[in-house]
Design a protein around this motif. Structure first.
Motif, PDB file in Angstrom:
ATOM      1  N   GLU A  43     -36.885 -27.671  27.883  1.00 35.73           N
ATOM      2  CA  GLU A  43     -35.721 -28.515  27.683  1.00 35.73           C
ATOM      3  C   GLU A  43     -35.231 -29.100  29.009  1.00 35.73           C
ATOM      4  N   TYR A  46     -33.150 -26.877  31.609  1.00 34.56           N
ATOM      5  CA  TYR A  46     -33.928 -25.908  32.383  1.00 34.56           C
ATOM      6  C   TYR A  46     -34.830 -26.637  33.377  1.00 34.56           C
ATOM      7  N   CYS A  67     -29.434 -18.455  36.381  1.00 35.57           N
ATOM      8  CA  CYS A  67     -29.441 -18.040  34.979  1.00 35.57           C
ATOM      9  C   CYS A  67     -28.675 -16.735  34.801  1.00 35.57           C
ATOM     10  N   ARG A 107     -34.691 -17.788  29.536  1.00 32.19           N
ATOM     11  CA  ARG A 107     -34.248 -19.144  29.172  1.00 32.19           C
ATOM     12  C   ARG A 107     -33.468 -19.118  27.863  1.00 32.19           C
ATOM     13  N   GLN A 108     -33.990 -18.440  26.855  1.00 31.04           N
ATOM     14  CA  GLN A 108     -33.287 -18.404  25.568  1.00 31.04           C
ATOM     15  C   GLN A 108     -32.010 -17.584  25.654  1.00 31.04           C
ATOM     16  N   THR A 110     -30.114 -17.114  28.192  1.00 27.28           N
ATOM     17  CA  THR A 110     -29.092 -17.899  28.896  1.00 27.28           C
ATOM     18  C   THR A 110     -28.383 -18.805  27.894  1.00 27.28           C
ATOM     19  N   ALA A 111     -29.166 -19.440  27.031  1.00 29.75           N
ATOM     20  CA  ALA A 111     -28.584 -20.290  25.986  1.00 29.75           C
ATOM     21  C   ALA A 111     -27.744 -19.458  25.018  1.00 29.75           C
ATOM     22  N   ALA A 137     -26.082 -25.359  25.483  1.00 27.94           N
ATOM     23  CA  ALA A 137     -27.050 -24.276  25.253  1.00 27.94           C
ATOM     24  C   ALA A 137     -28.420 -24.829  24.874  1.00 27.94           C
ATOM     25  N   SER A 138     -28.429 -25.901  24.080  1.00 26.91           N
ATOM     26  CA  SER A 138     -29.697 -26.493  23.646  1.00 26.91           C
ATOM     27  C   SER A 138     -30.467 -27.131  24.805  1.00 26.91           C
ATOM     28  N   PHE A 140     -31.054 -25.606  27.406  1.00 25.50           N
ATOM     29  CA  PHE A 140     -31.890 -24.502  27.882  1.00 25.50           C
ATOM     30  C   PHE A 140     -32.867 -24.042  26.812  1.00 25.50           C
ATOM     31  N   HIS A 141     -32.448 -24.095  25.536  1.00 22.13           N
ATOM     32  CA  HIS A 141     -33.345 -23.693  24.443  1.00 22.13           C
ATOM     33  C   HIS A 141     -32.933 -24.433  23.181  1.00 22.13           C
ATOM     34  N   SER A 144     -30.972 -23.350  19.897  1.00 24.26           N
ATOM     35  CA  SER A 144     -29.521 -23.147  19.884  1.00 24.26           C
ATOM     36  C   SER A 144     -28.822 -24.044  18.867  1.00 24.26           C
TER      37      SER A 144
END
Length: 322
Positions: A43, A46, A67, A107-108, A110-111, A137-138, A140-141, A144
């Motif tokens: 994403e 990130y 993060c 990564r997820q 963190t989201a 949040a999205s 990063f992943h 979300s």
């Protein structure tokens, strides 16, 4: 509180080679970005973080540190605002393995921490800041975006009967539900996961059982003490109900566990709230002690003995062994 947060930030932000995805995903991705490539599959948020760090350093450690700062700022600020027992909630971050999951699926998670922070806007019915948190949040992943449903699911009033029937129905209809979801996944860009190494068929019975127990405990205690479910408690209980339903079909659907993680963090608020419903101080203390001991045993087995998420033996960037 500040001291405990700093300990966790130091452990996770300055780790070296800790987490299964450390060398498998995060370091190679940073090296590609530093070399001038724009690799697909990550994403934009990130990617931007890696790009900015790569302009100043050849070492990916600042990416892990940023993060970590985001994760623990969002989790701690939410715990301080929402928890009825702050020390228990902080312990559950560790005991329920969320810190170790973060060191692997950074990564997820963190989201997910940003989604956890957004709970305040669901409670206050502020849709714009809530959706803004989901969008951030999205970055990063992308998964979300699923969390958007929580704003409208709050209208559902959960009861003890629902908490008992939903897991039972999921178990009874596990086959048809799995077939339908696999068909849906097959129509998307995630179709490649079907039949891949991620489609293992493992059911994770311990994980599923733990989620069922947390759900039933949290549903039964307010009912027995006639405290009822407040709107805030109802929100946390809905998240746990979703976690339980997804845990019961994990293994039958590729990467269902990753979807479950979107809703896991409110459990560190739900359990203290459930304990707070117990008026008898002696019974409450024994229940709290039992929960703490059981989670210490759980971490000892899953992390200490089985090395879940690949986080032991621990190494720091300051004392790494070449």
């Amino acid at each position: 509180m500040i001291a405990s947060a700093l300990v966790f930030i130091a452990l996770t932000g300055f780790r070296y080679g800790i987490g299964q995805d450390y060398f498998y995903t995060y370091v190679p991705y940073f090296d590609q970005v530093r070399s001038g490539f724009s690799p697909h599959g990550m994403e934009v948020g990130y990617y931007a973080l890696n790009w900015i760090v790569s302009r100043f350093s050849n070492d990916p450690t600042p990416v892990f540190l940023v993060c970590s700062l985001i994760f623990f700022f969002c989790t701690y600020s939410t715990i301080l605002r929402e928890s009825s027992c702050v020390p228990m909630s902080v312990f559950l971050l560790f005991g329920m393995s969320y810190i170790f999951i973060f060191m692997n699926a950074m990564r997820q998670m963190t989201a997910v921490s940003i989604l956890f922070f957004s709970l305040r806007y669901i409670e206050d019915r502020k849709v714009v800041p809530f959706l803004l948190c989901v969008v951030v949040a999205s970055l990063f992943h992308a998964s979300s975006l699923i969390f958007c449903i929580m704003y409208w699911l709050l209208r559902i009033r959960v009861t003890l009967a629902i908490c008992c029937l939903v897991p039972l129905l999921v178990l009874l209809l596990r086959g048809p539900i799995s077939e339908f979801m696999i068909w849906v996944i097959g129509q998307t860009s995630y179709a490649g996961y079907i039949g891949s190494i991620f489609d293992t068929g493992e059911t994770g019975p311990i994980n599923a059982l733990m989620n069922v127990i947390i759900l039933l405990f949290s549903a039964v205690v307010p009912w027995m003490t006639k405290k009822g479910y407040s709107s805030r408690y109802n929100l946390f209980l809905i998240c746990q109900l979703l976690c339980t339903a997804i845990a019961l079909i994990t293994g039958a659907i590729p990467l269902a566990q990753r979807v479950r993680w979107l809703f896991v963090l409110p459990s560190v608020l739900l359990i203290p709230d459930a304990l707070n419903c117990i008026d008898n101080k002696g019974i409450r203390f024994l229940t709290e002690l039992s929960i703490v001991l059981l989670y210490i045993i759980y971490i000892y087995i899953t992390i200490g003995l089985w090395n879940g998420n690949g986080v032991v033996p621990y190494q720091s960037v300051f004392f790494r062994v070449s």
